[in-house]
Design an enzyme around this catalytic site. Structure first.
Site, PDB file in Angstrom:
ATOM      1  CD  GLU A  54      -1.337  -2.475   1.710  1.00 29.93           C
ATOM      2  OE1 GLU A  54      -0.181  -2.496   2.205  1.00 29.93           O
ATOM      3  OE2 GLU A  54      -2.010  -3.509   1.555  1.00 29.93           O
ATOM      4  NE  ARG A 164     -17.204  -7.780   2.766  1.00 31.82           N
ATOM      5  CZ  ARG A 164     -18.069  -8.794   2.734  1.00 31.82           C
ATOM      6  NH1 ARG A 164     -19.283  -8.652   3.204  1.00 31.82           N
ATOM      7  NH2 ARG A 164     -17.706  -9.955   2.212  1.00 31.82           N
TER       8      ARG A 164
END
Ligand code: TPP
Ligand code: MG
Lengths: 314, 306
Positions: A54, A164
């Site tokens: 990341e 989500r």
């Protein structure tokens, strides 16, 4: 049943990103989860899966943007806004770079994976970085529109908080969303609820129930956390005299903080109640169990409204 | 009993690193003990799949691949006291690939760190068994892991701090192969080498699959033997599904002084369930009823054969 926010985002990134030639998409071994895979399938030469790195990904995006690209960076926001924070600040924010950080699985939506995968601090972090525009998705249609805007219009640093989960539908096809905007979803004279993301639908539910009891509540979706619609905050704080801030975020640094900063600096004094995470970590569990357990509910908003009203004039 | 053999360990076909290593195979485990550990592993796999099916969440692939590695560490090699989990002289065991917590918890329960009944509550609200390891919830856990890579630096920190007070204690760190994409892993490796952490034993669960797909597609790591070696490690190879081989590799690591060791354990993601093996779909998918039945038939069938 509306689409989940991640599906709406992935679909929009494909729909608007693929035909927009300067859009590049990055992911860090989570493209199946963030749904950036939908873009990857159609524009593989503009998709880079950097593996589980990341820190590298966010700094890479910064570099790409200096070559005229509009770079979308995808991973769980719990890593994006923490591991990616230094590059976000020192390169993207400071350099005013055209990078779009798409924060997947925000709030408690990383549910079962537990606190290391939850994100209740991302708004606090991203809001404090100059030059960033910060949006929070509260339904499928808004997710689509803001993704389109970020892919085709916005130039500069932006953070988009996703989920989500599927959220109840609030908006219609004709709704538009702009930086610095907000949506007044219903108006009532007794109190105002400023909300973002998942909590917008909970605030609307609460307003409906309160109406049956004769309490009239204004509900505002502050989807643009930065720039913030200060005028609307001041207007309703003053006109109702009782304020609730409802957010799926730590009480520190998020919407509650943003609203109170505006109220105090603008002299719009009114009692303020917060529906948010007290300064603690949640735990592992099913999303609906966690939102109940930690009070991200319409009932909590109702109680906060009543409490704010009871504090009027004191 | 030490038998010198020349066993050739080939890396799985899809890996970008394809070498062969000759190593001495010491038969260090009593055959009865070995059979016992193997039967435990069989049961652990059955129980983990049963739990993950019942809760419809959790990571089967990386739990199945790390089974023998954790079993070798916890049942044969590490020193600790389940009744006194905070004993300061204990060896530290850090599952840096924290998503394989279901297998770790199953093993901790077998060792009576907590009751086996608790396993049913895994990942549910109110459970002490969090989705990723959490020391404030679960006895036997040293530090939170889950964000990949961080556990590795933390484990090195434990090794270096322990060396000051308990020079004969070891720290074991278990890495996923995808996890080694993270830069922090290599930053830790530089430090481990600089500080000559010979009490720091790394085991790489080299199952060749990460989340989005095969590791050599998502992020090819190239010649990992050469990489770790260049970072100053003593590099050991073993079959990560042979408990005895893992034990021998740990002994070999302990024998090496003045530098850290890494054991590259060749494994199969989803080991033991044919349709999960080598398939990234089963990294973290909920197990449907039909797959569950098939998996159980395979895992239990294996038990009958033995
Ligand atoms: C910092 C960080 N980035 C991303 C993830 C999401 N994630 C969890 S497991 C995983 C893949 C891990 O692959 P590997 O290390 O090979 O584990 P194994 O195959 O043993 O399951 C990813 C990307 C994470 N947990 N932490
Ligand atoms: Mg792997």
């Amino acid at each position: 049943m509306p689409k989940s926010i991640r599906d709406a985002y992935g679909e929009a990134l494909r729909k608007y990103g693929v035909p927009t030639e300067n859009v590049i998409v990055l992911d860090a071994d989570l493209s199946g989860s963030t749904k950036s895979v939908l873009f990857a399938r159609e524009a593989p030469d503009r998709f880079f899966n950097v593996g589980i790195s990341e820190n590298n990904m966010v700094a890479m995006a910064a570099g790409m943007s200096t070559c005229g690209k509009n770079v979308f960076v995808n991973t769980f926001t719990s890593f994006l806004t923490t591991i990616g924070a230094c590059a976000s600040k020192a390169l993207i924010s400071y350099g005013k770079l055209n990078v779009k950080l798409a924060g997947a699985y925000a709030g408690l939506s990383g549910a079962y994976d537990g606190p290391s995968h939850h994100s209740l601090e991302d708004i606090a972090i991203m809001r404090a970085m100059p030059n960033f525009t910060v949006f929070v998705a509260s339904d499928e249609i808004m997710t689509d529109r803001i993704t389109k805007y970020l892919a085709q219009e916005h130039v500069g640093p932006a953070y988009f908080r996703l989920s989500r989960e599927a959220f109840p539908q609030i908006y219609s096809e004709s709704d538009t969303f702009v930086p610095g905007g907000s949506k007044v979803l219903c108006e009532g004279k007794d109190a105002v609820v400023f909300s973002m993301g998942f909590m917008v639908s909970k605030a609307l539910e609460a307003a409906k129930k309160l109406k049956a009891e004769g309490i009239e509540v204004t509900v505002v979706d502050l989807y643009s956390i930065k720039p913030l619609d200060r005028d609307t905050i001041v207007k309703y704080a003053k006109s109702t005299g009782a304020v609730v801030a409802a957010e799926e975020h730590n009480v520190i640094g998020g919407l509650t903080s943003a609203v109170s900063e505006v109220m105090l600096t603008e002299g719009a004094y009114a009692p303020l109640e917060s529906v948010s995470m007290p300064d603690r970590h949640a735990e592992t569990g099913k999303y609906s169990d966690l939102t109940k357990k930690f009070g991200f509910t319409a009932e909590a908003v109702e109680a906060a409204v009543k409490k704010a009203i009871s504090r009027k004039g004191k | 009993m030490i038998k010198y053999n020349h066993e050739i360990i080939f890396c799985a076909a899809e890996t970008s690193y394809c070498g062969a290593y000759f190593k001495e195979v010491k038969m260090s485990l009593d055959p009865k003990r070995k059979a016992y550990l193997e039967s435990l592993c069989r049961q652990f796999r059955i129980d983990v799949i049963e739990t993950l099916h019942s809760i419809q969440t959790g990571h089967p692939g990386g739990s199945l691949s790390v089974c023998e590695i954790l079993t070798a560490i916890f049942f044969e090699k590490a020193r600790f006291d389940a009744k006194n989990p905070k004993w300061p002289g204990r060896d530290r065991i850090v599952l840096s690939k924290g998503h394989a917590a279901p297998m770790l918890y199953r093993i901790l329960a077998e060792l009576e760190f907590f009751p086996k009944e608790d396993l049913k509550t895994l990942r549910q609200a109110g459970s002490h068994l969090q989705g990723h390891p959490s020391p404030n919830h679960t006895p036997g856990i040293e530090i939170p892991t889950g964000p990949l890579g961080f556990g590795y630096s933390a484990a090195l920190g434990m090794a270096l701090a322990q060396r000051l007070d308990y020079p004969d204690a070891y720290t074991y760190a278990i890495l996923g192969d995808g996890e080694t994409n993270e830069g922090i892993v290599w930053e830790a490796a530089m430090s481990a080498s600089k500080f000559k952490a010979d009490n720091f034993i790394t085991i790489l669960d080299n199952n060749h699959v990460q989340l989005d797909g095969p590791s050599n597609v998502i992020m090819p790591m190239g010649d990992i033997h050469a990489k770790w070696s260049a970072f100053g490690y003593n590099v050991i190879h073993c079959n990560g599904h042979d408990v005895e081989d893992v034990c021998d590799a740990i002994d070999e690591a302990k024998a090496k002084k003045g530098m850290p060791s890494i054991i590259i354990a060749e494994t199969v993601k989803g080991k033991g369930v044919s349709f999960m093996e080598g398939n990234n779909k089963w990294h973290g998918s909920a197990i449907d009823d039909e797959s569950y039945k098939k998996a159980m038939a395979e895992l239990k069938g294996g038990a009958l054969d033995a």
